[in-house]
Design a protein around this motif. Sequence first.
Motif, PDB file in Angstrom:
ATOM      1  N   PHE A   6       0.953  -1.192   0.144  1.00 24.36           N
ATOM      2  CA  PHE A   6       0.009  -0.026  -0.020  1.00 24.36           C
ATOM      3  C   PHE A   6       0.875   1.201  -0.154  1.00 24.36           C
ATOM      4  N   PRO A   7       0.588   2.370  -0.837  1.00 29.52           N
ATOM      5  CA  PRO A   7       1.464   3.667  -0.674  1.00 29.52           C
ATOM      6  C   PRO A   7       1.433   4.101   0.666  1.00 29.52           C
ATOM      7  N   LYS A   8       2.246   4.857   0.763  1.00 32.70           N
ATOM      8  CA  LYS A   8       2.709   5.453   2.141  1.00 32.70           C
ATOM      9  C   LYS A   8       1.752   6.702   2.240  1.00 32.70           C
ATOM     10  N   ASN A   9       1.257   6.812   3.497  1.00 33.07           N
ATOM     11  CA  ASN A   9       0.195   8.162   3.640  1.00 33.07           C
ATOM     12  C   ASN A   9      -1.270   7.725   3.107  1.00 33.07           C
ATOM     13  N   GLY A  10      -1.696   6.349   3.192  1.00 34.89           N
ATOM     14  CA  GLY A  10      -2.867   5.769   2.527  1.00 34.89           C
ATOM     15  C   GLY A  10      -3.981   6.535   3.173  1.00 34.89           C
ATOM     16  N   ALA A  11      -4.032   6.906   4.269  1.00 31.91           N
ATOM     17  CA  ALA A  11      -5.370   7.700   4.833  1.00 31.91           C
ATOM     18  C   ALA A  11      -5.340   9.120   4.109  1.00 31.91           C
ATOM     19  N   ASP A  12      -4.396   9.708   3.467  1.00 31.42           N
ATOM     20  CA  ASP A  12      -4.444  10.911   2.952  1.00 31.42           C
ATOM     21  C   ASP A  12      -4.881  10.827   1.486  1.00 31.42           C
ATOM     22  N   MET A  13      -5.523   9.776   1.040  1.00 26.12           N
ATOM     23  CA  MET A  13      -5.677   9.506  -0.462  1.00 26.12           C
ATOM     24  C   MET A  13      -7.345  10.172  -0.571  1.00 26.12           C
ATOM     25  N   GLU A  16     -11.380   9.813  -4.987  1.00 27.15           N
ATOM     26  CA  GLU A  16     -11.023   8.970  -6.342  1.00 27.15           C
ATOM     27  C   GLU A  16      -9.971   7.915  -6.254  1.00 27.15           C
ATOM     28  N   GLU A  17      -9.118   8.474  -5.760  1.00 29.53           N
ATOM     29  CA  GLU A  17      -7.870   7.725  -5.651  1.00 29.53           C
ATOM     30  C   GLU A  17      -7.973   6.572  -4.757  1.00 29.53           C
ATOM     31  N   ALA A  18      -8.839   6.624  -3.834  1.00 33.61           N
ATOM     32  CA  ALA A  18      -9.259   5.259  -2.956  1.00 33.61           C
ATOM     33  C   ALA A  18     -10.094   4.404  -4.039  1.00 33.61           C
ATOM     34  N   LEU A  19     -11.199   4.889  -4.672  1.00 35.87           N
ATOM     35  CA  LEU A  19     -11.924   3.960  -5.756  1.00 35.87           C
ATOM     36  C   LEU A  19     -11.074   3.546  -6.779  1.00 35.87           C
ATOM     37  N   THR A  20      -9.981   4.420  -7.326  1.00 32.53           N
ATOM     38  CA  THR A  20      -9.302   3.609  -8.328  1.00 32.53           C
ATOM     39  C   THR A  20      -8.424   2.375  -7.665  1.00 32.53           C
ATOM     40  N   MET A  21      -7.963   2.384  -6.351  1.00 29.45           N
ATOM     41  CA  MET A  21      -6.962   1.675  -5.909  1.00 29.45           C
ATOM     42  C   MET A  21      -8.043   0.226  -5.618  1.00 29.45           C
ATOM     43  N   ILE A  22      -9.452   0.450  -5.175  1.00 30.35           N
ATOM     44  CA  ILE A  22     -10.053  -0.822  -5.041  1.00 30.35           C
ATOM     45  C   ILE A  22     -10.415  -1.396  -6.303  1.00 30.35           C
ATOM     46  N   ILE A  23     -10.472  -0.687  -7.348  1.00 30.50           N
ATOM     47  CA  ILE A  23     -10.728  -1.430  -8.711  1.00 30.50           C
ATOM     48  C   ILE A  23      -9.552  -1.788  -9.306  1.00 30.50           C
ATOM     49  N   LEU A  78     -17.792 -14.709  -9.393  1.00 31.41           N
ATOM     50  CA  LEU A  78     -19.223 -14.143  -9.123  1.00 31.41           C
ATOM     51  C   LEU A  78     -19.191 -12.998  -7.915  1.00 31.41           C
ATOM     52  N   LEU A  79     -18.209 -13.288  -6.857  1.00 30.34           N
ATOM     53  CA  LEU A  79     -18.132 -12.464  -5.538  1.00 30.34           C
ATOM     54  C   LEU A  79     -17.320 -11.003  -6.153  1.00 30.34           C
ATOM     55  N   LEU A  80     -16.154 -11.440  -7.104  1.00 29.39           N
ATOM     56  CA  LEU A  80     -15.398 -10.049  -7.552  1.00 29.39           C
ATOM     57  C   LEU A  80     -16.632  -9.384  -8.506  1.00 29.39           C
ATOM     58  N   LYS A  81     -17.266  -9.777  -9.468  1.00 29.82           N
ATOM     59  CA  LYS A  81     -18.296  -9.113 -10.050  1.00 29.82           C
ATOM     60  C   LYS A  81     -19.429  -8.364  -9.084  1.00 29.82           C
ATOM     61  N   ASN A  82     -19.611  -8.926  -8.161  1.00 32.42           N
ATOM     62  CA  ASN A  82     -20.554  -8.483  -7.053  1.00 32.42           C
ATOM     63  C   ASN A  82     -19.829  -6.949  -6.505  1.00 32.42           C
ATOM     64  N   LYS A  83     -18.604  -7.319  -6.212  1.00 30.61           N
ATOM     65  CA  LYS A  83     -17.982  -6.225  -5.668  1.00 30.61           C
ATOM     66  C   LYS A  83     -17.758  -5.220  -6.533  1.00 30.61           C
ATOM     67  N   LEU A  84     -17.269  -5.383  -7.692  1.00 24.56           N
ATOM     68  CA  LEU A  84     -17.097  -4.379  -8.623  1.00 24.56           C
ATOM     69  C   LEU A  84     -18.376  -3.698  -9.098  1.00 24.56           C
ATOM     70  N   ASP A  85     -19.469  -4.148  -9.229  1.00 28.20           N
ATOM     71  CA  ASP A  85     -20.783  -3.537  -9.224  1.00 28.20           C
ATOM     72  C   ASP A  85     -21.243  -2.477  -8.088  1.00 28.20           C
ATOM     73  N   HIS A  86     -20.773  -3.115  -7.054  1.00 29.90           N
ATOM     74  CA  HIS A  86     -21.112  -2.009  -5.632  1.00 29.90           C
ATOM     75  C   HIS A  86     -19.923  -0.829  -5.769  1.00 29.90           C
ATOM     76  N   ILE A  87     -18.857  -0.926  -6.270  1.00 26.91           N
ATOM     77  CA  ILE A  87     -17.746  -0.038  -6.181  1.00 26.91           C
ATOM     78  C   ILE A  87     -18.315   1.050  -7.294  1.00 26.91           C
ATOM     79  N   LEU A  88     -18.742   0.385  -8.559  1.00 25.73           N
ATOM     80  CA  LEU A  88     -19.080   1.384  -9.586  1.00 25.73           C
ATOM     81  C   LEU A  88     -20.070   2.402  -9.256  1.00 25.73           C
ATOM     82  N   GLU A  89     -20.973   2.054  -8.203  1.00 26.04           N
ATOM     83  CA  GLU A  89     -22.011   3.042  -7.891  1.00 26.04           C
ATOM     84  C   GLU A  89     -21.561   3.990  -7.349  1.00 26.04           C
ATOM     85  N   PHE A  90     -20.357   4.228  -6.652  1.00 23.59           N
ATOM     86  CA  PHE A  90     -19.784   5.441  -6.029  1.00 23.59           C
ATOM     87  C   PHE A  90     -18.838   6.245  -7.059  1.00 23.59           C
TER      88      PHE A  90
END
Length: 293
Positions: A6-13, A16-23, A78-90
């Motif tokens: 994980f990058p340093k100072n991850g809490a300061d992201m 948009e940067e957090a969503l990009t990292m999750i994807i 299937l679990l990854l698909k559901n996770k991606l669908d929830h993330i794309l809502e934000f």
Amino acid sequence: MSMPSFPKNGADMTREEALTMIIACIAMEELALSHILNAGGEHLQFVLGALPGMSSQDVLAVHKSIAALVESVTHNQLLLKNKLDHILEFVPRPSEPSQPAFPVQPPDPSQPAFPSQPPSPPPPSQTLPYVPACPMQYPAPVPRPDPYRVLSCQKSSLQLTGQKILWNPDGRLPWRQRSRSGRDICWNGHAPEQIFLNPGKTYVVQYTLNVCAMSPAEGTGSILLRQSPCGAFADTQPLCLALGCLTHGPQTLHHVSVLHPCINSGCGVELSLVLNAKTPLCVERAEMDIVEL
């Protein structure tokens, strides 16, 4: 494969940067699943190359191992698909353009609106030359872009939700449709406990139930995925449960299965969730997702 970092100072992201990292993490998990499937394929090729020196039991064991690997990868997919669908809502939607696509130029008042018609003579009381009124001619309005949305997959899918109900033994659990895509999976409100599948295709079914026993019960029970008119799915294991544990409070049950509907009947297959127990259960919450592979 190296360990994730994980990058340093991850809490300061930013958001948009957090969503990009999750994807990006979901994409890395997809890459890991592809490596697992590749390793399974190389294992199968090696076994087929050494087939003359192997017994039939060894071949069946390898086949069972590869089938279990593919089924496990399918569940994770299937679990990854559901996770991606929830993330794309934000994910933020693209902003609408504040300026028109091309500049709007007002018409020249010195030119008549209809050149083919001669101008009217000026009134006698007016000293200035009379110019006919020219209507403002603006270009057609620029259509607004469609809001951001996830492109629907060509495969069929169906999401169902249940309501609080008393589930009697040998009874089918009723559902309500939450979302649907494609034409190979259907649900009808006149028969809320049945899901219609197109035979000859493969589906992944996962359901989550929050249930409890109405009275002290003993023994075991099971929840079956049953198809009509051919009965239970032969290649799908039921979800077994201990009824004694359900008397102490609501329990959450989760099950994932891969279905191969029978095509001998020549017509559609009706899928339903059936309780096989001696005592009824109180269903607090129920959700089911069906996706065509």
